[in-house]
Design an enzyme around this catalytic site. Structure first.
Site, mmCIF file in Angstrom:
data_model
loop_
_atom_site.group_PDB
_atom_site.id
_atom_site.type_symbol
_atom_site.label_atom_id
_atom_site.label_comp_id
_atom_site.label_asym_id
_atom_site.label_seq_id
_atom_site.Cartn_x
_atom_site.Cartn_y
_atom_site.Cartn_z
ATOM 1 N N GLU A 1 -13.817 -0.661 16.695
ATOM 2 C CA GLU A 1 -12.702 -0.148 15.917
ATOM 3 C C GLU A 1 -12.813 -0.759 14.528
ATOM 4 O O GLU A 1 -13.428 -1.814 14.363
ATOM 5 C CB GLU A 1 -11.380 -0.562 16.563
ATOM 6 C CG GLU A 1 -10.881 -1.986 16.219
ATOM 7 C CD GLU A 1 -11.804 -3.113 16.687
ATOM 8 O OE1 GLU A 1 -12.553 -2.902 17.659
ATOM 9 O OE2 GLU A 1 -11.786 -4.207 16.078
ATOM 10 N N LYS B 290 -16.930 -10.787 9.048
ATOM 11 C CA LYS B 290 -17.086 -9.966 10.249
ATOM 12 C C LYS B 290 -18.516 -10.032 10.807
ATOM 13 O O LYS B 290 -18.733 -9.897 12.004
ATOM 14 C CB LYS B 290 -16.700 -8.512 9.956
ATOM 15 C CG LYS B 290 -15.238 -8.326 9.557
ATOM 16 C CD LYS B 290 -14.299 -8.487 10.733
ATOM 17 C CE LYS B 290 -12.845 -8.308 10.322
ATOM 18 N NZ LYS B 290 -11.897 -8.590 11.400
ATOM 19 N N SER C 133 -12.079 -14.444 3.017
ATOM 20 C CA SER C 133 -12.712 -13.747 4.136
ATOM 21 C C SER C 133 -13.655 -12.631 3.716
ATOM 22 O O SER C 133 -14.559 -12.264 4.474
ATOM 23 C CB SER C 133 -11.638 -13.189 5.072
ATOM 24 O OG SER C 133 -10.747 -12.358 4.365
#
Ligand SMILES: Cc1ncc(COP(=O)(O)O)c(C=O)c1O
Length: 411
Positions: A127, A105, A389
């Site tokens: 969000e 991210k 991830s």
């Protein structure tokens, strides 16, 4: 199955499978910009700013520098020797778990925060589902001295309590969302509502390849670094070849899109996105419009959006980014699912065989590889790259509780 490297950059942007979707933001029949009138200028301003920044060498230099000196890039590709031996296939992991804040991210967020600063915006909103995107946004806001508000479903705040505290430590305000299923979909609604009212001062730092144009394209480009690095690293490890299969989990689909972008053009690697069985928009979804985009969505016959249900907060989303719907439609990528029990088993198995605790989201990709290894999809002796991830620290307490309650058996 490996394809030679024929140089994806030799094709023009419009010829690339994962190129520039142009001003309409359409990926085939998917994508677009379905937003209230009041947000159209904001989306257009954002698109124009990103287009300018993305071809500006100074912007790219600053982004690369930050991703390196602050974000920890490049992340390595690790060969899983023990798991490979057990499964009979050669397993490589792209280690986004080692990036700053513990997931991919950060790549997207540092880029969007730099862009927001360039656009003169002083407030970031976001969000978050698993909390990783919220943590990354709070981190970037701290780095750039910006105000930060993160919307998070009440259910997710409970299961990701540690990340809530982390965001608060970083100086962000976390707003609990009590509407709907009180998960990611509802957090996106609240963030969009905030943006409508605050667009002059605020940048909406959207966390995945979803939402109205330019987000699906912009976030994919900001995550492309994962795929570009992986492709070069795999070629070194695999003597100039690409992996036979490239796998990533898909919630909104940003780590998968970033990974696929490195392989979609110029390789014959099979691209596989793995969704949560209870949030499988590509399997159970039909085309529709949600959160400003046309994509595959889980909905009933009258168009009511269905609730996704997964142990993994980051994959608990009833839709998927529009480019994934397109990649499936043209046959360039395929989408599979993994269920909660096999995901918890994969979480434990990777921990025990490789000493790597994956995020529950990433464990979906691992679970699929474990299930299909040795079948015709992933024959014995083939090579597979899995994008890991994120790291599993945020999920350890949740998995402990699941195992204690006996909802699934320890391995
Ligand atoms: C570690 C991790 N992986 C994957 C995801 C899913 O997001 P995306 O599909 O956009 O990569 C999340 C979302 O929170 C996450 O935290």
């Amino acid at each position: 199955m490996s394809g030679p490297h024929s140089g994806p950059r030799s094709l023009s942007e419009s010829e690339l499978i994962m190129g520039d979707p142009g001003p309409t933001g359409r990926f085939g029949e998917f994508g677009g910009r379905f937003v209230p009138e009041s947000l159209v200028p904001a989306c257009m301003e954002l698109e124009a700013s990103f287009r300018r920044a993305w071809i500006d060498p100074a912007f790219r230099r600053e982004l690369d520098h930050l991703l390196h000196s602050y974000g920890g890039r490049p992340t390595p590709v690790t060969e899983c020797l023990r798991l490979s031996e057990e499964l009979g296939v050669r397993v490589l992991l792209k280690r986004e778990d080692l990036a700053h804040t513990g997931s991919h991210k950060i790549n997207n967020v540092v880029g969007q925060a730099l862009l927001a600063r360039r656009m003169g915006k002083k407030r970031l909103i976001a969000e978050t589902g698993a909390g990783q995107h919220g943590v990354a946004t709070a981190t970037a806001a701290a780095l750039f001295g910006m105000e930060c508000v993160v919307y998070m479903g009440a259910v997710d705040m409970e299961r990701q309590a540690l990340n809530v505290f982390r965001m608060e430590l970083l100086g962000a305000e976390v707003r609990s969302v009590e509407s709907g299923s009180r998960t990611l979909k509802d957090a996106v609604n609240e963030a969009l509502r905030d943006w409508v009212a605050s667009v002059d001062t605020t940048h909406y730092c959207l966390g995945s390849v979803m939402g109205p144009h330019p987000y699906p394209w912009m976030v994919r480009e900001l995550q492309r670094v994962v795929g570009d690095e992986s492709r070069a690293q795999c070629r070194e490890i695999l003597d100039g070849k690409d992996p036979d299969v490239v796998v990533a989990c898909a919630g909104g689909g940003s780590n998968a899109a970033g990974t696929f972008a490195g392989f979609a053009d110029g390789t014959s690697s099979v691209l596989v996105g793995v969704e949560a069985a209870g949030g499988a928009a590509m399997h159970n979804g039909i085309p529709g419009v949600l959160h400003g985009m046309r994509s595959a969505l889980m909905q009933d016959e009258s168009g009511q959006i269905l609730e996704a249900e997964s142990i993994s907060a980051g994959l608990d989303y009833p839709g998927i980014g529009p480019e994934h719907a397109h990649l499936a439609a043209i046959g360039r990528a395929r989408y599979e699912t993994a269920g909660d029990t096999e995901v918890v088993e994969a979480f434990q198995r990777l921990s025990k065989t490789e000493g790597i605790i994956p995020a529950l989201e990433s464990a979906h990709a691992v679970a699929w590889v474990i299930r299909v290894a040795g079948t015709e999809v992933l024959p014995t002796g083939s090579t597979v790259l899995i994008t890991l991830s994120g790291r599993g620290d945020k999920d350890v307490a949740q998995v402990r509780d699941i195992l204690r309650r006996g909802e699934t058996t320890p391995r």
